[in-house]
Design a protein around this motif. Structure first.
Motif, PDB file in Angstrom:
ATOM      1  N   GLU A  55       0.769  -1.187   0.067  1.00 32.52           N
ATOM      2  CA  GLU A  55       0.152  -0.012   0.028  1.00 32.52           C
ATOM      3  C   GLU A  55       0.934   1.369  -0.093  1.00 32.52           C
ATOM      4  O   GLU A  55       0.642   2.157  -0.778  1.00 32.52           O
ATOM      5  CB  GLU A  55      -1.049   0.094   1.215  1.00 32.52           C
ATOM      6  N   ALA A  56       1.922   1.345   0.788  1.00 32.95           N
ATOM      7  CA  ALA A  56       2.788   2.432   0.887  1.00 32.95           C
ATOM      8  C   ALA A  56       3.660   2.458  -0.413  1.00 32.95           C
ATOM      9  O   ALA A  56       4.009   3.763  -0.874  1.00 32.95           O
ATOM     10  CB  ALA A  56       3.886   2.208   2.077  1.00 32.95           C
ATOM     11  N   ARG A  57       4.047   1.616  -1.043  1.00 36.61           N
ATOM     12  CA  ARG A  57       4.617   1.520  -2.390  1.00 36.61           C
ATOM     13  C   ARG A  57       3.724   2.258  -3.316  1.00 36.61           C
ATOM     14  O   ARG A  57       4.363   2.942  -4.268  1.00 36.61           O
ATOM     15  CB  ARG A  57       5.183   0.150  -2.707  1.00 36.61           C
ATOM     16  N   ALA A  58       2.516   1.687  -3.416  1.00 34.44           N
ATOM     17  CA  ALA A  58       1.522   2.234  -4.238  1.00 34.44           C
ATOM     18  C   ALA A  58       1.444   3.625  -4.309  1.00 34.44           C
ATOM     19  O   ALA A  58       1.280   4.409  -5.341  1.00 34.44           O
ATOM     20  CB  ALA A  58       0.282   1.525  -4.314  1.00 34.44           C
ATOM     21  N   ALA A  59       1.239   4.145  -2.976  1.00 34.09           N
ATOM     22  CA  ALA A  59       1.031   5.548  -2.754  1.00 34.09           C
ATOM     23  C   ALA A  59       2.188   6.289  -3.179  1.00 34.09           C
ATOM     24  O   ALA A  59       2.154   7.499  -3.623  1.00 34.09           O
ATOM     25  CB  ALA A  59       0.724   5.610  -1.108  1.00 34.09           C
ATOM     26  N   ALA A  60       3.196   5.979  -3.080  1.00 30.91           N
ATOM     27  CA  ALA A  60       4.729   6.335  -3.151  1.00 30.91           C
ATOM     28  C   ALA A  60       4.648   6.539  -4.708  1.00 30.91           C
ATOM     29  O   ALA A  60       5.174   7.400  -5.300  1.00 30.91           O
ATOM     30  CB  ALA A  60       5.816   5.950  -2.623  1.00 30.91           C
ATOM     31  N   PHE A  61       4.464   5.590  -5.502  1.00 29.07           N
ATOM     32  CA  PHE A  61       4.437   5.535  -6.958  1.00 29.07           C
ATOM     33  C   PHE A  61       3.301   6.419  -7.458  1.00 29.07           C
ATOM     34  O   PHE A  61       3.540   7.388  -8.390  1.00 29.07           O
ATOM     35  CB  PHE A  61       4.024   4.195  -7.490  1.00 29.07           C
ATOM     36  N   ASP A  62       2.043   6.880  -6.931  1.00 30.42           N
ATOM     37  CA  ASP A  62       1.333   7.603  -7.503  1.00 30.42           C
ATOM     38  C   ASP A  62       1.631   8.977  -7.206  1.00 30.42           C
ATOM     39  O   ASP A  62       1.439   9.724  -8.314  1.00 30.42           O
ATOM     40  CB  ASP A  62       0.033   7.325  -6.694  1.00 30.42           C
ATOM     41  N   SER A  63       2.534   9.171  -6.178  1.00 31.24           N
ATOM     42  CA  SER A  63       3.065  10.628  -6.064  1.00 31.24           C
ATOM     43  C   SER A  63       3.821  11.013  -7.001  1.00 31.24           C
ATOM     44  O   SER A  63       4.172  12.131  -7.045  1.00 31.24           O
ATOM     45  CB  SER A  63       3.388  10.614  -4.480  1.00 31.24           C
ATOM     46  N   ILE A  64       4.592  10.143  -7.638  1.00 26.74           N
ATOM     47  CA  ILE A  64       5.707  10.701  -8.790  1.00 26.74           C
ATOM     48  C   ILE A  64       5.103  10.428 -10.296  1.00 26.74           C
ATOM     49  O   ILE A  64       6.070  10.553 -11.131  1.00 26.74           O
ATOM     50  CB  ILE A  64       7.022  10.018  -8.442  1.00 26.74           C
ATOM     51  N   LYS A  65       4.258   9.831 -10.290  1.00 27.33           N
ATOM     52  CA  LYS A  65       3.514   9.401 -12.045  1.00 27.33           C
ATOM     53  C   LYS A  65       3.857  10.640 -12.645  1.00 27.33           C
ATOM     54  O   LYS A  65       4.310  10.492 -13.945  1.00 27.33           O
ATOM     55  CB  LYS A  65       2.397   9.042 -11.976  1.00 27.33           C
ATOM     56  N   ASP A  66       3.700  12.073 -12.423  1.00 24.80           N
ATOM     57  CA  ASP A  66       3.770  12.984 -13.351  1.00 24.80           C
ATOM     58  C   ASP A  66       5.158  13.391 -13.495  1.00 24.80           C
ATOM     59  O   ASP A  66       5.384  14.562 -14.216  1.00 24.80           O
ATOM     60  CB  ASP A  66       2.872  14.155 -12.690  1.00 24.80           C
ATOM     61  N   CYS A  67       6.030  12.953 -12.782  1.00 19.95           N
ATOM     62  CA  CYS A  67       7.679  13.209 -12.910  1.00 19.95           C
ATOM     63  C   CYS A  67       8.221  12.362 -13.725  1.00 19.95           C
ATOM     64  O   CYS A  67       9.422  12.509 -13.989  1.00 19.95           O
ATOM     65  CB  CYS A  67       8.040  13.328 -11.525  1.00 19.95           C
ATOM     66  N   ILE A  68       7.539  11.144 -14.039  1.00 18.22           N
ATOM     67  CA  ILE A  68       8.325  10.320 -14.969  1.00 18.22           C
ATOM     68  C   ILE A  68       8.550  10.773 -16.373  1.00 18.22           C
ATOM     69  O   ILE A  68       7.893  11.094 -16.904  1.00 18.22           O
ATOM     70  CB  ILE A  68       7.876   8.988 -15.086  1.00 18.22           C
TER      71      ILE A  68
END
Length: 250
Positions: A55-68
């Motif tokens: 769950e924490a990994r998914a939240a962290a990933f969501d937070s940077i999607k617009d920076c990829i």
């Protein structure tokens, strides 16, 4: 190029502390020609259950999607601390594999001896799950530096071997190039944690490897990692085990 080991997801482990640092790491990799990246935050099992970690990994990933960076291919994974005694079940551990593959990045113990219990646990895990452990940063373990033939032992068990890019330009380059020469480097990762002392330095490693005359092996390593991401078999080509003699590796 492919980076199989990073700590870019923010605020989940000791890697990137925020979105801005994560964005800098990805941009730095992109500019060096690394266009496929696996996010592998640490999983130790001390503070989070496997479900909480995911769950924490998914939240962290969501937070940077617009920076990829546009065009960058990214995958979720984990660097799983692997020991003789683990609270997480094999099923939970396998859920942290790279993408949708049967390849799992693992970190072996640094502070305890690699005794028979650890080897038996690793052997049983492979036999029971048919997942392939990719042993992270093999150059960093004192057990391996003291007895480099352990690389062959891990390989014989069914593991693949990942080395950090900094190994080819730092204090461990003698060991790193000996392992590379004998075919005991299957994968590469920057193991980047930030943009300071642990910034991603992939291009420097590539230059050092190619200047040493190992361009073909570098290409083979990239092919290995592509096969991993596609969940296809990797068939390493090994030579004689690495040996240590009077502090030097051969």
């Amino acid at each position: 190029m492919i980076d199989l080991h990073t700590h870019i997801l923010p605020a989940i482990d000791d890697g990137a502390e925020n979105k801005e640092v994560a964005a800098g790491q990805m941009q730095c990799l992109w500019e060096q020609g690394v266009h496929s990246v696996v996010f592998t935050p640490h999983y130790y099992g001390r503070k989070r259950s496997p479900i909480q970690f995911m769950e924490a990994r998914a939240a962290a990933f969501d937070s940077i999607k617009d920076c990829i960076p546009e065009g960058m291919e990214v995958f979720l994974g984990a660097e799983v601390h692997f020991a003789a005694q683990m609270a997480a079940s094999d099923e939970s551990v396998c859920s942290m594999a790279i993408g949708d593959t049967r390849y799992l990045l693992i970190e072996l113990p640094f502070t305890t001896a690699w005794d028979s219990a650890l080897w038996n646990r690793l052997r049983d895990f492979i036999a029971d799950t048919e997942y392939v452990p990719v042993v992270a940063h093999v150059e960093r373990y004192s057990e391996v530096r003291k007895k480099p033939s352990l690389l062959a032992a891990l390989s014989d068990l069914g593991c693949l071997l990942q080395m950090n890019t900094d190994a080819f330009t730092g204090e461990e380059k003698g060991f790193a190039f000996s392992a590379l020469r004998r075919g005991y480097v299957d994968c590469l990762g920057t193991d980047t944690h930030n943009m300071e002392e642990r910034a991603p330095r992939y291009a420097e490693a590539r230059a050092a490897i190619e200047e040493a005359g190992f361009s073909e092996r570098f290409g083979r390593i990239q092919e290995n990692m592509r096969l991993i991401l596609e969940d296809k078999p990797v068939r390493p080509e090994r030579e004689k085990p690495v040996k240590k003699f009077f502090g030097r590796y051969y």
